[in-house]
Design a protein around this motif. Structure first.
Motif, PDB file in Angstrom:
ATOM      1  N   SER A 112      57.557  33.326 101.172  1.00 12.68           N
ATOM      2  CA  SER A 112      57.925  33.403 102.589  1.00 12.68           C
ATOM      3  C   SER A 112      59.429  33.254 102.790  1.00 12.68           C
ATOM      4  O   SER A 112      59.980  33.726 103.789  1.00 12.68           O
ATOM      5  N   GLU A 113      60.102  32.616 101.834  1.00 11.52           N
ATOM      6  CA  GLU A 113      61.548  32.417 101.922  1.00 11.52           C
ATOM      7  C   GLU A 113      62.328  33.532 101.227  1.00 11.52           C
ATOM      8  O   GLU A 113      63.540  33.458 101.070  1.00 11.52           O
ATOM      9  N   GLY A 114      61.627  34.571 100.772  1.00  3.79           N
ATOM     10  CA  GLY A 114      62.293  35.709 100.155  1.00  3.79           C
ATOM     11  C   GLY A 114      62.570  35.555  98.677  1.00  3.79           C
ATOM     12  O   GLY A 114      63.328  36.347  98.097  1.00  3.79           O
ATOM     13  N   GLY A 115      61.959  34.561  98.046  1.00  6.50           N
ATOM     14  CA  GLY A 115      62.165  34.363  96.616  1.00  6.50           C
ATOM     15  C   GLY A 115      61.305  35.293  95.778  1.00  6.50           C
ATOM     16  O   GLY A 115      60.401  35.967  96.282  1.00  6.50           O
ATOM     17  N   ALA A 116      61.581  35.328  94.494  1.00  4.15           N
ATOM     18  CA  ALA A 116      60.813  36.141  93.551  1.00  4.15           C
ATOM     19  C   ALA A 116      60.093  35.221  92.575  1.00  4.15           C
ATOM     20  O   ALA A 116      60.717  34.349  91.970  1.00  4.15           O
ATOM     21  N   ILE A 117      58.807  35.398  92.447  1.00  3.45           N
ATOM     22  CA  ILE A 117      58.017  34.630  91.486  1.00  3.45           C
ATOM     23  C   ILE A 117      57.811  35.484  90.242  1.00  3.45           C
ATOM     24  O   ILE A 117      57.346  36.626  90.330  1.00  3.45           O
ATOM     25  N   VAL A 118      58.181  34.940  89.102  1.00  6.37           N
ATOM     26  CA  VAL A 118      58.067  35.680  87.838  1.00  6.37           C
ATOM     27  C   VAL A 118      56.905  35.119  87.035  1.00  6.37           C
ATOM     28  O   VAL A 118      56.838  33.911  86.792  1.00  6.37           O
ATOM     29  N   ILE A 119      56.010  35.990  86.633  1.00  6.81           N
ATOM     30  CA  ILE A 119      54.840  35.588  85.857  1.00  6.81           C
ATOM     31  C   ILE A 119      54.757  36.429  84.592  1.00  6.81           C
ATOM     32  O   ILE A 119      54.957  37.649  84.625  1.00  6.81           O
ATOM     33  N   TYR A 120      54.440  35.762  83.495  1.00  7.90           N
ATOM     34  CA  TYR A 120      54.127  36.464  82.253  1.00  7.90           C
ATOM     35  C   TYR A 120      52.606  36.485  82.136  1.00  7.90           C
ATOM     36  O   TYR A 120      51.998  35.498  81.712  1.00  7.90           O
ATOM     37  N   PRO A 121      51.970  37.583  82.550  1.00  5.75           N
ATOM     38  CA  PRO A 121      50.504  37.601  82.643  1.00  5.75           C
ATOM     39  C   PRO A 121      49.784  37.399  81.320  1.00  5.75           C
ATOM     40  O   PRO A 121      48.615  37.017  81.311  1.00  5.75           O
ATOM     41  N   GLU A 122      50.476  37.647  80.197  1.00  2.00           N
ATOM     42  CA  GLU A 122      49.845  37.400  78.900  1.00  2.00           C
ATOM     43  C   GLU A 122      49.676  35.901  78.633  1.00  2.00           C
ATOM     44  O   GLU A 122      48.880  35.508  77.789  1.00  2.00           O
ATOM     45  N   GLY A 123      50.444  35.080  79.337  1.00  2.00           N
ATOM     46  CA  GLY A 123      50.320  33.629  79.198  1.00  2.00           C
ATOM     47  C   GLY A 123      51.124  33.030  78.076  1.00  2.00           C
ATOM     48  O   GLY A 123      51.333  31.832  78.018  1.00  2.00           O
ATOM     49  N   THR A 124      51.599  33.854  77.174  1.00  2.00           N
ATOM     50  CA  THR A 124      52.384  33.388  76.033  1.00  2.00           C
ATOM     51  C   THR A 124      53.059  34.603  75.396  1.00  2.00           C
ATOM     52  O   THR A 124      52.867  35.732  75.842  1.00  2.00           O
ATOM     53  N   LEU A 125      53.865  34.370  74.375  1.00  4.65           N
ATOM     54  CA  LEU A 125      54.469  35.479  73.644  1.00  4.65           C
ATOM     55  C   LEU A 125      53.388  36.402  73.093  1.00  4.65           C
ATOM     56  O   LEU A 125      52.350  35.938  72.615  1.00  4.65           O
ATOM     57  N   THR A 126      53.621  37.705  73.166  1.00  6.27           N
ATOM     58  CA  THR A 126      52.627  38.636  72.667  1.00  6.27           C
ATOM     59  C   THR A 126      52.345  38.379  71.189  1.00  6.27           C
ATOM     60  O   THR A 126      53.248  38.093  70.406  1.00  6.27           O
ATOM     61  N   ARG A 127      51.082  38.492  70.837  1.00  8.06           N
ATOM     62  CA  ARG A 127      50.675  38.352  69.441  1.00  8.06           C
ATOM     63  C   ARG A 127      50.473  39.720  68.793  1.00  8.06           C
ATOM     64  O   ARG A 127      50.117  39.801  67.615  1.00  8.06           O
ATOM     65  N   ASP A 128      50.664  40.781  69.567  1.00  8.34           N
ATOM     66  CA  ASP A 128      50.519  42.112  68.991  1.00  8.34           C
ATOM     67  C   ASP A 128      51.525  42.275  67.853  1.00  8.34           C
ATOM     68  O   ASP A 128      52.716  41.971  68.026  1.00  8.34           O
ATOM     69  N   PRO A 129      51.087  42.736  66.686  1.00 13.19           N
ATOM     70  CA  PRO A 129      51.992  42.848  65.538  1.00 13.19           C
ATOM     71  C   PRO A 129      53.209  43.733  65.800  1.00 13.19           C
ATOM     72  O   PRO A 129      54.259  43.542  65.184  1.00 13.19           O
ATOM     73  N   GLU A 130      53.085  44.692  66.726  1.00 10.43           N
ATOM     74  CA  GLU A 130      54.200  45.588  67.030  1.00 10.43           C
ATOM     75  C   GLU A 130      54.848  45.260  68.375  1.00 10.43           C
ATOM     76  O   GLU A 130      55.616  46.056  68.915  1.00 10.43           O
TER      77      GLU A 130
END
Length: 264
Positions: A112-130
């Motif tokens: 409501s105050e014009g801020g930006a919320i940043v979310i990493y939807p994976e929840g952690t660093l990717t574990r994908d090998p590539e």
């Protein structure tokens, strides 16, 4: 015009961090003009421990104050926890419903105050090998559907060359460069007026996965794998599996409820 409301602590941190980032790593920011003038939720891929700084740098330069949603355990770490609070970051409690509700209230105030919320939807660093985006959790989709805020994908590539996963220190020489790209808003309009069921959350979450994967593929200049990494299974799985699984659970729960009602 974007409204930036920030604390003296955040301003002081930015005055130190931004020049340091400019000196240590090159950047190529694309599409910052796509960021909304009001509050929004940004979702991003996660390939390095310094991703939050790289993404926050771009968002702050574009005129919004970034607020990261981070695990509540980080807020209990001495010094770090106090710094996160002073910088108005948002703790995410996974077990305590009261704390989860307060996190949602804080997020709504930030938006409501014009801020930006940043979310990493994976929840952690990717574990994908590539290092492709892996299966996402439903939290970002839930927040977007609960608040009605725009959901913006921000993808980047190259930060991992500066600070590889689980490294102890950055690679300063030779100087590296990362590319960051803001994508078009993820369309959730057809889902916003519907009940927040498992299937709806899974559908929105898969759209987030698709947007992040497509953005990373564009930055890397190569096609993404047909399958997506599932951290729980430690392997790649079909991309539509999440929605199918949640639909089955939903049907099972509905059937169990109907059976209990008939027996009652």
């Amino acid at each position: 015009m974007r409204r930036r409301r920030t604390t003296p602590a955040f301003w002081a941190a930015a005055a130190v961090v931004r020049p340091a980032m400019n000196a240590l790593i090159g950047k190529d920011w694309r599409g910052l003009e796509k960021l909304p003038d009001t509050g929004y939720i940004a979702v991003s891929n996660h390939i390095s421990e310094v991703d939050p700084v790289a993404v926050a740098h771009a968002i702050y330069a574009a005129g919004n104050t970034p607020h990261m949603m981070a695990k509540d355990s980080l807020f209990r770490v001495p010094v770090l926890g106090a710094a996160l609070r002073r910088l108005q970051q948002i703790p995410v409690a996974r077990a305590d419903r009261g704390e989860a509700r307060r996190s949602l209230e804080t997020a709504q105030q930030v938006l409501s105050e014009g801020g930006a919320i940043v979310i990493y939807p994976e929840g952690t660093l990717t574990r994908d090998p590539e290092l492709w985006p892996m299966r996402s959790k439903t939290g970002a989709a839930r927040l977007a559907l609960n608040t009605g805020a725009p959901l913006i994908p921000i993808t980047h590539w190259g930060v991992q060359d500066f600070f590889p996963q689980y490294a102890n220190a950055p690679k300063i020489f030779p100087r590296t460069r990362y590319v960051l790209q803001v994508g078009d808003p993820i369309d959730l309009e057809d889902l916003r007026e519907k009940p927040l069921t498992r299937t709806i959350l899974a559908t929105a979450t898969e759209r987030i996965e698709e947007a992040l994967t497509a953005g990373v593929a564009q930055l890397r200049g190569e096609p993404a794998p047909e399958l997506i990494w599932d951290r729980a299974l430690n392997q790649r799985v079909p991309r539509g599996q999440l929605r199918a699984r949640e639909a089955q659970r939903e049907a099972r729960d509905t059937g169990d409820a109907a059976q209990q009602e008939s027996q009652g």
